[in-house]
Design a protein around this motif. Structure first.
Motif, mmCIF file in Angstrom:
data_model
loop_
_atom_site.group_PDB
_atom_site.id
_atom_site.type_symbol
_atom_site.label_atom_id
_atom_site.label_comp_id
_atom_site.label_asym_id
_atom_site.label_seq_id
_atom_site.Cartn_x
_atom_site.Cartn_y
_atom_site.Cartn_z
ATOM 1 N N CYS A 1 44.260 67.808 25.281
ATOM 2 C CA CYS A 1 45.252 66.320 25.378
ATOM 3 C C CYS A 1 45.996 66.001 26.630
ATOM 4 O O CYS A 1 46.974 67.031 26.915
ATOM 5 C CB CYS A 1 46.182 66.389 24.097
ATOM 6 N N GLY B 1 46.008 66.898 19.805
ATOM 7 C CA GLY B 1 44.927 67.372 20.656
ATOM 8 C C GLY B 1 44.831 68.919 20.612
ATOM 9 O O GLY B 1 45.909 69.497 20.284
ATOM 10 N N CYS C 1 45.010 61.643 23.012
ATOM 11 C CA CYS C 1 44.695 61.494 21.490
ATOM 12 C C CYS C 1 45.604 60.368 21.157
ATOM 13 O O CYS C 1 46.451 59.929 21.648
ATOM 14 C CB CYS C 1 45.176 62.862 20.802
ATOM 15 N N LEU D 1 38.933 60.934 21.033
ATOM 16 C CA LEU D 1 39.231 61.644 19.360
ATOM 17 C C LEU D 1 38.362 63.010 19.280
ATOM 18 O O LEU D 1 37.900 63.714 20.061
ATOM 19 C CB LEU D 1 38.703 60.498 18.585
ATOM 20 N N ARG E 1 41.544 61.967 12.769
ATOM 21 C CA ARG E 1 40.641 62.005 13.827
ATOM 22 C C ARG E 1 39.432 61.239 13.216
ATOM 23 O O ARG E 1 39.052 60.240 13.867
ATOM 24 C CB ARG E 1 40.139 63.227 14.580
#
Lengths: 137, 137
Positions: free
Chosen positions: B99, B95, B105, A137, A12
């Motif tokens: 997510c 995620g 993501c 993110l 990330r």
DNA sequence: TTTAAATTCTACCAAAAAGTAGTAATTAAA
DNA sequence: TTTAATTACTACTTTTTGGTAGAATTTAAA
């Protein structure tokens, strides 16, 4: 069947950095806030990313971090490798190192194809992907 | 990207049991030795497998464990589910629950296909597979 | 030259997973 | 009925991972 938090954060962080122009100097404070990662834990990971030569550090006032390579050249596989996240790509999913064509664990052959697909996916996905869509993110 | 030792052991134990006739009574001692798992840790996992209704326990002298269902009906997915090994099949690989198609993501779409392949593999592989070849457990 | 804003280092703390120890409960055989 | 062989339970220890604290170092700006 999970990535470690450290690896997830690393991916990330690098992806986030890839959203700015290459020369942009990212500060830990900014990254920690934007990515909602504890400042202290983030700086620990940043140190690791410097050692792995994913990023460059600029110390002192006005310092920060820059990507060390073009975002389009940093694959997810590179990152996972550095954080030793790939043991079951060498050993096997059940075998503890002792799994080979002569001593197969029951999942040895079944795992081969999914494993290859995952590995390909990681090997062909770069952090630059973040610039090809609307990601969180 | 690894299964927990507990899950791996559980799969190995049940597969090992599947090699005997269904009525065979397996003793912890025998299993621990054959599978090279510490007796104490193994009994802990056996208790869990009883709770999950994968096996039946017969207490007391001459006791032991039996498979509770035909080996051909116990999938790897069943086992992994019981040991909560499937979070990234619900959440995402990066995620943390957050997510979804609106907040993806960066690996969300890339992960979809490998994930499905793994899940299919786990869902279609039963512990009975151990009787279809020469495996090391 | 001093100071503020940044990274870096060393050490610790917390939580989860892995593994161990000892004893209680159960039951068939002796 | 006693005993030996077995599972079940409770509690602990160890290792790994995740996370925190605080001070040291670096460097540009004031």
């Amino acid at each position: 069947m999970q990535l470690s938090n450290t690896s997830k954060y690393a991916i990330r962080i690098l992806s986030y950095m890839a959203r700015q122009e290459h020369e942009y100097v990212h500060k830990s404070n900014e990254l920690a806030q934007s990515l909602d990662i504890s400042y202290k834990f983030l700086t620990k990971i940043m140190t690791e990313l410097v050692k792995g030569e994913f990023i460059l550090s600029i110390r002192g006032r006005e310092g920060g971090f820059q990507l060390n390579h073009p975002a389009s050249s940093i694959t997810i596989l590179d990152i996972l490798k550095h954080f030793q996240e790939l043991t079951d790509f060498h050993t096997c999913i059940l075998g503890n190192g002792a799994c080979n064509p002569h001593k197969k664990c029951i999942l040895h052959d079944k795992w081969a194809s999914p494993r290859q697909e995952i590995k390909n996916m990681f090997a062909t996905t770069t952090i630059d992907i973040v610039n090809s869509g609307d990601f969180k993110l």
